[in-house]
Design an enzyme around this catalytic site. Sequence first.
Site, PDB file in Angstrom:
ATOM      1  N   HIS A 116       0.710  -1.302  -0.050  1.00  0.00           N
ATOM      2  CA  HIS A 116       0.048   0.071  -0.038  1.00  0.00           C
ATOM      3  C   HIS A 116       0.730   1.265   0.060  1.00  0.00           C
ATOM      4  CE1 HIS A 116      -2.876   2.644   1.961  1.00  0.00           C
ATOM      5  NE2 HIS A 116      -4.015   2.068   1.003  1.00  0.00           N
ATOM      6  N   ALA A 176     -10.484   8.395  -4.498  1.00  0.00           N
ATOM      7  CA  ALA A 176     -10.774   6.906  -4.946  1.00  0.00           C
ATOM      8  C   ALA A 176     -11.989   6.943  -5.934  1.00  0.00           C
ATOM      9  CB  ALA A 176     -11.209   6.367  -3.609  1.00  0.00           C
TER      10      ALA A 176
END
Length: 349
Positions: A116, A176
Amino acid sequence: MRVSKEELFNLMKQKFMKAGLNEGAAHDVADVLTYADHRGIHSHGAVRVEYYSERIAKGGITANPNYTFEQTGPASAVFDGDNGPGHQIAKQAMEKAIEMAKKSGVAVVGMKHISHSGALGYFVEMAAEQDMVALSMCQSDPMAVPFGGTEPYFGTNPIAFSAPSADDRIITFDMATTVQAWGKILDARSKNESIPDTWAVDATGAPTTNAREVHALLPISGPKGYGLMMMVDILSGSLLGVPHGVHVSSMYQDLTKGRDLGQLHIVINPAYFTDLAAFKRQITTMLNELKTQPAAEGYGEIYYPGERGILRSKEYDEDGIEIVDDIYNYLVSDDIHYDRYHGKNRFAE
Ligand code: NAI
C-alpha cells in the site's frame, strides 16, 4: 488532540524503525503519512501506522527489499518493489519518471510487487513541483460492488492528477473511484461516527449508515465509476502482470505475505507540447477564473481540486495537526503493534 507536523513525523518514523524498517524507508513512509494528515486526509495518515507496523513486523512488507528498476523503452520503465514499503517505492518511481520525462517528454513508470502506498497526491505533486503534469493510479483490495452487483470485485482504485501554475498554487485532484475511500470508513469507525447512506452497502446489499456494518463500497456515479475502477485495475495491474480485480490480495488476510500490488505513474513534460510559461499562465488564469465564479446557495465559494487540503494545512501549521487520542497514545507508546489486523477480513478496523 493536536500535534505539530514535526512531532507527528518523528513519532511515525520511530515507530516504523522499531517495526523493522531502515531509516530511509521509515523516513519516506512517515513523510507520505504526514503529508496526508497535514492535508486533512486522515484516512491515509497516522491511522494506518499500527497496521503497517504489524505487517512489517510479520514480514508482509519486506523490511530490506531488493528493488529493481528496468527502463524498457525510451519512455517506459518497470520498478519491481520486492513487496517493500509502497510509499518509498512510489516515491522513488516518481523520481525516475520525472528524470525520464525531462529527457523524453513523457514517462510511464509501472510498479509491481509493492505494498500500500497511501495518498497518491503526494507522488503527483512531486512532478508538479518540477513543472510536470502527472497522473498516478493504483490497485487496492476488492471492496466495491461492480455496478448493479452485491459482492465486492474491484478495489477503491484511486487516481491522482497534478499540474503546476505560474504562481505557487498546484492543482491536486486525488480521489478513490468509490464514493469514499475505505479509509474514510476506518476514520468514521475510529471516531464512532455514522456514515452517509450513499457510501456503502451492508451484507444484504442495502445502503447503510453504520460504519461497522459495511459489506461493500459503491463506485462513484454508478457505471462511470465502475468503468474507471476497471481502467485503473487494467493500467496498474494487468499491464504489470500482477493479480487483477477480485484476485488482488486482501489488506488484512495474511500479514506474513507480500501484497503484490501494482501502481502506475504517467508524467508529461508540458515543455514538449507547448510553451511551458504560457501553459502555467493559463493554469493560473483558469484558477483565478474559477475563484471568481459565482457559488450556488450553500456553497460559499468555489475551490479548485486540492485547495481545501492546502487551507487545512495552513490551519494545522498554526494550531497543530488533529490526531485521534488513541492513535497518539499508540504512537508515543513503546509497543510496535497489538496483533489486531492479521487474519481479519477486508473490512476489519
Ligand atoms: P476526497 O473525496 O476527499 O477528495 C477527492 C478530490 O476532490 C480531491 O482532489 C479534493 O481536493 C477534491 N475536493 C473535495 N472537496 C472539494 C470541493 N469542495 N471543491 C473542489 N474540490 C474538492 O478524496 P477520497 O476519494 O476520499 O480519497 C482520499 C485519499 O485516499 C486520496 O489521497 C487517495 O489517493 C487515497 N486512496 C488511496 C488508496 C490506496 O490504495 N493507496 C485507495 C483509495 C484512496
